[in-house]
Write an enzyme that holds these catalytic residues in place. Structure first.
Site, PDB file in Angstrom:
ATOM      1  N   CYS A 272      40.326  27.724  39.310  1.00 12.60           N
ATOM      2  CA  CYS A 272      41.031  27.158  40.464  1.00 12.60           C
ATOM      3  C   CYS A 272      41.057  28.146  41.615  1.00 12.60           C
ATOM      4  CB  CYS A 272      42.447  26.750  40.084  1.00 12.60           C
ATOM      5  SG  CYS A 272      42.489  25.300  39.032  1.00 12.60           S
ATOM      6  N   ARG A 386      30.279  36.681  32.024  1.00 12.32           N
ATOM      7  CA  ARG A 386      31.274  37.531  32.696  1.00 12.32           C
ATOM      8  C   ARG A 386      30.710  38.889  33.096  1.00 12.32           C
ATOM      9  NH1 ARG A 386      36.902  35.610  32.751  1.00 12.32           N
ATOM     10  NH2 ARG A 386      36.687  33.507  31.945  1.00 12.32           N
TER      11      ARG A 386
END
Ligand code: SPV
Ligand code: MN
EC number: 4.1.1.32
Length: 608
Positions: A272, A386
């Site tokens: 988000c 990542r």
């Protein structure tokens, strides 16, 4: 035999000397018990010395868990193809018989401990076990929580050296006083790619009572890096018991007029915009994931739990994320995980430059069009691939704020949701309870990246913490609400939503608009601009945003855009209140204040 005698017998003299330096019988007992159970071929004790840290780095390469890339300091690590994310189903909080915690995967403590001890018996056979000491929060401060990690993965230990402050000296200093957290991890048996083989026996069991987390047969950082999301479950419980806040929040500095520095925390569910907000290049990062907030002389003071970033790499591109891009292309110490590698260079999805058609990735040898056993095409990098890097690699890290033992004063707290049609881009709560309840406790995000026009599925995720809650949500919220009483100067609370859409599905905001909302919030913390009172909080005045768009982004901002973005969507807000209220009614044991505040908001919306 005493634990100390056992360790003396079991460890090399050089390693035993290091343990002897710490006067803590509880530590000795813990080490003896788990060295005996895991039964490694050898044990290495890590002090805070550069030499020991280098040993870990070297071992990660020698054992094949990491490979060097072309650029100095860069390595690649792969997790198993089916071991690329947090395993929610097999992560369990161990609780006394009969206890159930809403939303949380629990298991009877005795049964869980028995099972995990069976799984972990001899699990490190033939391997080297690393014993590492770290602290959460800045050293020698009210935030400091010592932790010890046992792991047979040099990759996990290496990641922790990048992400956390060293703690061996702190253990020595604290001696018997150290009230420490404990982590026991084993990647289990490895396959030829050095990834965990026995995924069916993957377990993450959290023993709140013993403040110990067990993690077995997995390598993915979110399941294994003890001090990250595993410790988080333990610190949430401590915080609720002790009256402070342990939060899934970034910590950043927003630079106001005339050199004013204002610190903000922000809780956003995964994907988000949390990391990208914390890393806006002209503001300053203090942390991107976990924050402790305590009261100090009536002020809310925040500190980053970590000192590094375990960030999502997908979508990082030169234009939108110039700072991260720069960091990833410089000779910093970085572990890339689950990305595509070709000729020693890392590549990832949506990086904005052409990606080679073949190489090695999380699926092994990869070529464009390769499908997995379920017939799905494999993308160059995993969605959850990542990068692991220390914050001191970022030119805009506020290093002073990162290490100060007093933390920084929190001026504002942001809750970031994701919905297409309800929350305006930014608004300010009337007061603490209004913000905690209608913004934090009512946080929702869409689970799916909705296709054009189609509505995403909303998921309830209070304070972006639902995956990690280790206490009853009612208790957690009560602590949050009561925290206010300790504060003389209260942080302002804000809600943001970067994901509003037009009826036809078009985004109502650009990616960088958030930097304008941040500046507005900074001004509001200091009362520098007025705002418009609506039934759901204060929203910005058009003139202020127009000026800020020009100042920050050198962009024009039309009244038409403003009106589309900031109209209060009454039916959607009412529907949301109904959803949220129902969830909390069904759960039970929720502070009455929550229902009162929701009812007041409903009333204001109906009257409007
Ligand atoms: C998140 O998913 O919120 C992360 C990464 O920060 S993990 O370590 O998997 O939790
Ligand atoms: Mn996180």
């Amino acid at each position: 035999m005493t634990p100390e005698d056992y360790l003396k017998k079991r460890l090399d003299p050089e390693q035993f000397e290091k343990i002897k330096g710490i006067d803590n019988p509880e530590l000795n007992e813990f080490l003896a018990k788990y060295i005996e159970l895991l039964n490694p071929a050898r044990v290495f004790i890590c002090t805070d010395s550069k030499e020991d840290e280098n040993y870990i780095r070297r071992r990660a390469i020698e054992y094949g868990e990491e490979k060097s890339l072309a650029m100095e300091g860069h390595t690649i690590h792969y997790d198993g193809y089916y071991d690329q994310a947090r395993d929610k189903a097999r992560t369990k909080i161990l609780v006394p018989k009969g206890v159930e915690i809403p939303f949380i995967n629990t298991m009877d403590r005795e049964k869980g401990l028995k099972e995990i001890h069976e799984i972990m018996k001899d699990i490190a056979k033939g391997k080297e076990l690393f014993v590492c000491f770290f602290v959460l929060g800045p050293k020698n401060s009210v935030f400091t929580i010592p932790a010890v990690q046992l792991t047979d993965s040099a990759y996990v230990a290496h990641s922790e050296f990048i992400l956390y402050r060293k703690g061996y000296e702190e253990f020595k200093r604290l001696g018997r006083e150290a009230k420490f957290l404990k982590f026991v991890h084993s990647a289990g048996e490895l396959d030829e790619r050095k990834t965990s083989k026995n995924i069916d026996k993957r377990r993450v069991y959290i023993d709140l009572e013993g403040e110990t987390v067990y993690s077995a047969n997995t390598q993915y950082g979110g399941n294994t890096i003890g001090l990250k999301k595993l410790a988080f479950r333990l610190t949430i419980k401590r915080a609720v018991e002790e009256g402070w806040l342990s939060e899934h929040m970034f910590l950043m500095r927003i630079n106001g007029p005339n050199g004013r520095k204002t610190y903000f925390t922000g809780a956003y569910p995964s994907m988000c915009g949390k990391t990208s907000t914390a890393m806006i290049s002209w503001e300053n990062i203090v942390g991107d994931d976990l924050t402790f907030i305590v009261d100090m002389k009536g002020e809310a003071r925040g500190a980053n739990v970590e000192k590094g970033v375990f960030g999502i790499i997908q979508g990082v591109n030169q234009e939108d994320d110039p700072i991260i891009w720069e960091v990833l292309h410089s000779p910093n110490e970085i572990i890339f995980s689950n990305v595509l590698v070709k000729d020693g260079k890392p590549y990832w999805n949506e990086m904005g430059i052409p990606i080679p058609d073949e190489g090695e990735n999380h699926s092994g040898k990869w070529w464009r069009g390769k499908k997995d056993s379920e017939g799905n095409e494999i993308s160059p990098s995993h969605k959850n691939a990542r990068f692991t890097v220390s914050l001191d690699a970022f030119p805009n890290t506020d290093l002073e704020a990162l290490e100060t033992p007093c933390g920084v004063r929190v001026g504002g707290m942001i809750f970031g949701g994701r919905d297409a049609d309800t929350w305006p881009p930014v608004r300010e709560a009337f007061d603490w309870a209004h913000g905690v309840i209608t913004m934090g406790a009512a946080l929702e995000s869409e689970t799916t990246a909705a296709t054009l026009g189609k509505e995403g599925v909303r998921a309830f995720n209070p304070m972006a913490i639902l995956d990690f809650l280790s206490v009853h949500i009612g208790k957690y919220l009560k602590n949050y609400l009561e925290f206010e009483k300790k504060l003389r100067i209260k942080p302002k609370i804000f809600a943001v939503n970067y994901f509003l859409r037009e009826k036809d599905g078009k985004w109502l905001n650009h990616k960088l608009d958030k930097s304008v909302w941040l500046k507005w919030m900074e001004l509001r913390v200091h009362g520098d601009v007025d705002a418009i009172k609506t039934p759901v909080g204060y929203i910005p005045k058009y003139e202020d945003l127009k000026r800020l768009f020009k100042e920050v982004l050198n962009k024009d901002y039309s009244r038409e855009d403003y009106e589309k973005q900031f109209v209060i969507r009454v039916p959607e807000f009412l529907a949301k209140i109904e959803r949220i209220e129902k969830i909390y009614r069904d759960v039970g044991n929720i502070p009455e204040e929550l229902f009162k505040v929701l009812e007041e908001e409903r009333h204001r919306l109906i009257e409007a």
